[in-house]
Structures are given as C-alpha cells and as structure tokens.
Design a protein around this motif. Structure first.
Motif, PDB file in Angstrom:
ATOM      1  N   MET A   1       0.836  -1.187   0.000  1.00 28.65           N
ATOM      2  CA  MET A   1       0.000   0.000   0.000  1.00 28.65           C
ATOM      3  C   MET A   1       0.880   1.250   0.000  1.00 28.65           C
ATOM      4  O   MET A   1       1.780   1.391   0.801  1.00 28.65           O
ATOM      5  N   THR A   2       0.629   2.152  -0.904  1.00 33.34           N
ATOM      6  CA  THR A   2       1.418   3.368  -1.047  1.00 33.34           C
ATOM      7  C   THR A   2       0.728   4.526  -0.348  1.00 33.34           C
ATOM      8  O   THR A   2      -0.467   4.730  -0.509  1.00 33.34           O
ATOM      9  N   ASP A   3       1.509   5.265   0.424  1.00 34.68           N
ATOM     10  CA  ASP A   3       0.962   6.447   1.087  1.00 34.68           C
ATOM     11  C   ASP A   3       0.829   7.569   0.068  1.00 34.68           C
ATOM     12  O   ASP A   3       1.750   7.847  -0.688  1.00 34.68           O
ATOM     13  N   THR A   4      -0.320   8.229   0.062  1.00 41.87           N
ATOM     14  CA  THR A   4      -0.549   9.360  -0.815  1.00 41.87           C
ATOM     15  C   THR A   4      -0.036  10.615  -0.129  1.00 41.87           C
ATOM     16  O   THR A   4      -0.333  10.866   1.032  1.00 41.87           O
ATOM     17  N   VAL A   5       0.742  11.398  -0.865  1.00 42.06           N
ATOM     18  CA  VAL A   5       1.248  12.659  -0.322  1.00 42.06           C
ATOM     19  C   VAL A   5       0.088  13.639  -0.258  1.00 42.06           C
ATOM     20  O   VAL A   5      -0.658  13.802  -1.219  1.00 42.06           O
ATOM     21  N   LYS A   6      -0.054  14.284   0.896  1.00 45.75           N
ATOM     22  CA  LYS A   6      -1.138  15.236   1.099  1.00 45.75           C
ATOM     23  C   LYS A   6      -0.572  16.590   1.491  1.00 45.75           C
ATOM     24  O   LYS A   6       0.583  16.709   1.838  1.00 45.75           O
ATOM     25  N   GLY A   7      -1.420  17.580   1.470  1.00 49.06           N
ATOM     26  CA  GLY A   7      -1.032  18.920   1.897  1.00 49.06           C
ATOM     27  C   GLY A   7      -0.132  19.600   0.883  1.00 49.06           C
ATOM     28  O   GLY A   7      -0.118  19.236  -0.299  1.00 49.06           O
ATOM     29  N   PRO A   8       0.633  20.588   1.339  1.00 50.11           N
ATOM     30  CA  PRO A   8       1.467  21.362   0.429  1.00 50.11           C
ATOM     31  C   PRO A   8       2.428  20.515  -0.407  1.00 50.11           C
ATOM     32  O   PRO A   8       2.673  20.815  -1.567  1.00 50.11           O
ATOM     33  N   ALA A   9       2.953  19.446   0.179  1.00 43.52           N
ATOM     34  CA  ALA A   9       3.925  18.613  -0.541  1.00 43.52           C
ATOM     35  C   ALA A   9       3.318  17.947  -1.771  1.00 43.52           C
ATOM     36  O   ALA A   9       4.055  17.563  -2.687  1.00 43.52           O
ATOM     37  N   SER A  10       2.002  17.850  -1.839  1.00 41.38           N
ATOM     38  CA  SER A  10       1.372  17.236  -3.013  1.00 41.38           C
ATOM     39  C   SER A  10       1.580  18.084  -4.273  1.00 41.38           C
ATOM     40  O   SER A  10       1.460  17.586  -5.391  1.00 41.38           O
ATOM     41  N   TYR A  11       1.921  19.349  -4.106  1.00 41.08           N
ATOM     42  CA  TYR A  11       2.183  20.240  -5.227  1.00 41.08           C
ATOM     43  C   TYR A  11       3.620  20.116  -5.757  1.00 41.08           C
ATOM     44  O   TYR A  11       3.919  20.598  -6.843  1.00 41.08           O
ATOM     45  N   PHE A  12       4.515  19.534  -4.989  1.00 37.39           N
ATOM     46  CA  PHE A  12       5.931  19.555  -5.323  1.00 37.39           C
ATOM     47  C   PHE A  12       6.280  18.976  -6.689  1.00 37.39           C
ATOM     48  O   PHE A  12       7.060  19.594  -7.425  1.00 37.39           O
ATOM     49  N   PRO A  13       5.747  17.825  -7.086  1.00 33.05           N
ATOM     50  CA  PRO A  13       6.102  17.316  -8.424  1.00 33.05           C
ATOM     51  C   PRO A  13       5.725  18.282  -9.544  1.00 33.05           C
ATOM     52  O   PRO A  13       6.516  18.495 -10.483  1.00 33.05           O
ATOM     53  N   SER A  14       4.553  18.899  -9.453  1.00 31.66           N
ATOM     54  CA  SER A  14       4.148  19.825 -10.515  1.00 31.66           C
ATOM     55  C   SER A  14       4.958  21.117 -10.465  1.00 31.66           C
ATOM     56  O   SER A  14       5.220  21.728 -11.508  1.00 31.66           O
ATOM     57  N   ILE A  15       5.382  21.541  -9.282  1.00 24.59           N
ATOM     58  CA  ILE A  15       6.227  22.731  -9.163  1.00 24.59           C
ATOM     59  C   ILE A  15       7.569  22.478  -9.856  1.00 24.59           C
ATOM     60  O   ILE A  15       8.037  23.309 -10.638  1.00 24.59           O
ATOM     61  N   GLU A  16       8.167  21.328  -9.579  1.00 19.23           N
ATOM     62  CA  GLU A  16       9.457  21.007 -10.194  1.00 19.23           C
ATOM     63  C   GLU A  16       9.326  20.901 -11.709  1.00 19.23           C
ATOM     64  O   GLU A  16      10.181  21.383 -12.447  1.00 19.23           O
ATOM     65  N   LYS A  17       8.247  20.287 -12.171  1.00 21.40           N
ATOM     66  CA  LYS A  17       8.042  20.121 -13.606  1.00 21.40           C
ATOM     67  C   LYS A  17       7.804  21.463 -14.299  1.00 21.40           C
ATOM     68  O   LYS A  17       8.394  21.757 -15.337  1.00 21.40           O
ATOM     69  N   LYS A  18       6.956  22.291 -13.714  1.00 24.02           N
ATOM     70  CA  LYS A  18       6.581  23.555 -14.360  1.00 24.02           C
ATOM     71  C   LYS A  18       7.701  24.587 -14.351  1.00 24.02           C
ATOM     72  O   LYS A  18       7.903  25.305 -15.329  1.00 24.02           O
ATOM     73  N   TYR A  19       8.441  24.687 -13.244  1.00 23.88           N
ATOM     74  CA  TYR A  19       9.420  25.757 -13.099  1.00 23.88           C
ATOM     75  C   TYR A  19      10.868  25.299 -13.271  1.00 23.88           C
ATOM     76  O   TYR A  19      11.777  26.124 -13.280  1.00 23.88           O
ATOM     77  N   GLY A  20      11.087  23.977 -13.399  1.00 18.00           N
ATOM     78  CA  GLY A  20      12.412  23.457 -13.707  1.00 18.00           C
ATOM     79  C   GLY A  20      13.455  23.570 -12.614  1.00 18.00           C
ATOM     80  O   GLY A  20      14.646  23.504 -12.884  1.00 18.00           O
ATOM     81  N   ARG A  21      13.013  23.747 -11.397  1.00 14.83           N
ATOM     82  CA  ARG A  21      13.933  23.836 -10.260  1.00 14.83           C
ATOM     83  C   ARG A  21      13.467  22.862  -9.187  1.00 14.83           C
ATOM     84  O   ARG A  21      12.264  22.724  -8.967  1.00 14.83           O
ATOM     85  N   PRO A  22      14.404  22.225  -8.489  1.00 20.39           N
ATOM     86  CA  PRO A  22      13.999  21.325  -7.412  1.00 20.39           C
ATOM     87  C   PRO A  22      13.377  22.098  -6.239  1.00 20.39           C
ATOM     88  O   PRO A  22      13.708  23.270  -6.008  1.00 20.39           O
ATOM     89  N   VAL A  23      12.504  21.445  -5.527  1.00 20.91           N
ATOM     90  CA  VAL A  23      11.838  22.063  -4.373  1.00 20.91           C
ATOM     91  C   VAL A  23      12.866  22.547  -3.359  1.00 20.91           C
ATOM     92  O   VAL A  23      12.694  23.614  -2.764  1.00 20.91           O
ATOM     93  N   ALA A  24      13.936  21.802  -3.179  1.00 25.70           N
ATOM     94  CA  ALA A  24      14.971  22.209  -2.220  1.00 25.70           C
ATOM     95  C   ALA A  24      15.534  23.587  -2.565  1.00 25.70           C
ATOM     96  O   ALA A  24      15.839  24.386  -1.673  1.00 25.70           O
ATOM     97  N   GLU A  25      15.647  23.875  -3.845  1.00 30.20           N
ATOM     98  CA  GLU A  25      16.146  25.188  -4.273  1.00 30.20           C
ATOM     99  C   GLU A  25      15.146  26.292  -3.927  1.00 30.20           C
ATOM    100  O   GLU A  25      15.526  27.369  -3.460  1.00 30.20           O
ATOM    101  N   TRP A  26      13.860  26.033  -4.165  1.00 31.92           N
ATOM    102  CA  TRP A  26      12.827  27.018  -3.806  1.00 31.92           C
ATOM    103  C   TRP A  26      12.819  27.255  -2.300  1.00 31.92           C
ATOM    104  O   TRP A  26      12.715  28.397  -1.838  1.00 31.92           O
ATOM    105  N   LYS A  27      12.924  26.180  -1.536  1.00 28.90           N
ATOM    106  CA  LYS A  27      12.912  26.311  -0.083  1.00 28.90           C
ATOM    107  C   LYS A  27      14.131  27.085   0.418  1.00 28.90           C
ATOM    108  O   LYS A  27      14.024  27.887   1.352  1.00 28.90           O
TER     109      LYS A  27
END
Length: 70
Positions: A1-27
């Motif tokens: 069973m896979t845990d579904t990412v919830k909350g703000p972190a659920s946006y992270f894959p689309s943020i990385e894809k759309k803006y081309g920077r890793p979340v760690a860099e934004w943070k």
C-alpha cells in the motif's frame, strides 16, 4: 500500500516540472529571504519568480512549517 502525499507537498512534483527547479532550491530561496510573513513570501515568489499563487503558497506553507514558523 502506497501512502498518498497530502497537503502542500502534493504540489511539489508539478512545481518542479513547471518551473524546472527542485523544491529544495525554492525552499532555500525562501529561507534566505529577509521576508518572514507568509503572504509577503507568497507575493515575492509570484512577483519575482513567476510562480502561481497555489504553488507559491504550498512552498511557503511547507517551508515555514518545517522552520517552526520562521
């Protein structure tokens, strides 16, 4: 069973894809900013870095929560 990412972190894959920077860099940008209030940081990300409101809000919420409110 896979845990579904919830909350703000659920946006992270689309943020990385759309803006081309890793979340760690934004943070890191958020942490380095002299701004401290949630909406100030959201506005800054939108204005200076071209993020959409939802993506900026998710990054700020997650980063501030990890920092204990900065």
């Amino acid at each position: 069973m896979t845990d579904t990412v919830k909350g703000p972190a659920s946006y992270f894959p689309s943020i990385e894809k759309k803006y081309g920077r890793p979340v760690a860099e934004w943070k890191a940008l958020i942490d380095a900013s002299p701004l401290t209030r949630h909406m100030e940081l959201v506005s800054w990300l939108k204005t200076e870095h071209g993020l959409g409101h939802g993506h900026a809000n998710a990054l700020v919420a997650h980063t501030l929560a990890e920092a204990g409110g900065k």
